[in-house]
Design a protein around this motif. Structure first.
Motif, short mmCIF file in Angstrom:
data_model
loop_
_atom_site.label_atom_id
_atom_site.label_comp_id
_atom_site.label_asym_id
_atom_site.label_seq_id
_atom_site.Cartn_x
_atom_site.Cartn_y
_atom_site.Cartn_z
N UNK A 124 0.83 -1.21 0.00
CA UNK A 124 0.00 0.00 0.00
C UNK A 124 0.87 1.25 0.00
N UNK A 125 1.91 1.25 0.82
CA UNK A 125 2.81 2.41 0.88
C UNK A 125 3.52 2.62 -0.46
N UNK A 126 3.92 1.53 -1.08
CA UNK A 126 4.61 1.62 -2.37
C UNK A 126 3.67 2.16 -3.45
N UNK A 127 2.41 1.75 -3.42
CA UNK A 127 1.45 2.25 -4.40
C UNK A 127 1.18 3.74 -4.21
N UNK A 128 1.05 4.18 -2.97
CA UNK A 128 0.85 5.61 -2.71
C UNK A 128 2.07 6.42 -3.16
N UNK A 129 3.27 5.91 -2.89
CA UNK A 129 4.48 6.62 -3.31
C UNK A 129 4.56 6.72 -4.82
N UNK A 130 4.16 5.67 -5.52
CA UNK A 130 4.18 5.69 -6.98
C UNK A 130 3.19 6.71 -7.53
#
Length: 221
Positions: A124-130
């Motif tokens: 989830x954190x990686x998707x938000x950062x992307x």
């Protein structure tokens, strides 16, 4: 290596440049060491154990817990907490042995669930950062014949003082799908680059400034 039968592999342990997560962790350790070493920076190895301890017991937003808890399944008790008689530390330290053993078994059984939850939090954190990264990218449209400037990334390594990072204007000869652009230069062959490294060139001769005829009015008496 052939003499002693050692097999060298380009794994993360031998080649950390291939893993972005390893570089992020190393950057965090570097920041901790920059704040802890004294004037003699050669003493960084003496502070490395403390830096690793601080890094492993700090809360990480991407995984939603500390690396220590991700490995052992429980919170880390610092010696200073026992020395100053912190309530929550003494509460866990004064458990009955049988009750503490049962509680520890429950924590170990919940360890796989904790790691699965940390993995989901990381996704989830990686998707938000992307999404944040992609929102800052400007979608530039290039057509054949446009003049563009090319960003020179090598200046990050070999930087010149007050030297621009954008090289001479080139001409777009062909636009490929997925952002690839072919450029032509006056003294060399054509080459292909990523469209994110380009921007439009609006240079050229400055048009002459035309001053309109000013109408004169008689001076007021």
């Amino acid at each position: 290596m052939l003499k002693y039968g050692v097999t060298h592999l380009l794994a993360t342990a031998y080649h950390p440049q291939t893993s972005g997560q390893v570089e992020v962790s190393n950057r965090g350790l570097k920041r901790i060491l920059e704040r802890t070493v004294g004037k003699n920076r050669a003493s960084w190895s003496d502070k490395l154990d403390d830096a690793l301890w601080a890094f492993r017991t700090a809360f990480k937003t991407p995984i939603g817990c500390t690396p220590y808890k991700l490995v052992y399944g429980k919170a880390c008790h610092l010696p200073i907490e026992l020395e100053h008689k912190a309530y929550w530390a003494l509460k866990h330290a004064n458990f009955d042995l049988k009750y503490a053993g049962d509680h520890r078994k429950v924590q170990l059984n919940e360890l796989n669930e904790l790691r699965d939850q940390a993995y989901e939090n990381y996704l989830i954190y990686k998707e938000k950062t992307k999404k944040i990264h992609d929102s800052k990218i400007k979608n530039r449209v290039f057509n054949v014949g446009d003049r563009v400037l090319l960003f020179n990334s090598r200046l990050k390594i070999f930087s010149g003082k007050l030297k621009t990072r954008w090289t001479e204007p080139f001409t777009v000869t062909q636009v490929f799908p997925y952002g690839t652009v072919e450029l032509s230069q006056t003294d060399g062959p054509n080459f292909k680059v990523n469209g994110h490294r380009l921007k439009h060139y609006f240079g050229g001769d400055i048009p002459p400034m035309v001053v309109p005829d000013l109408q004169t009015f008689p001076k007021d008496q």
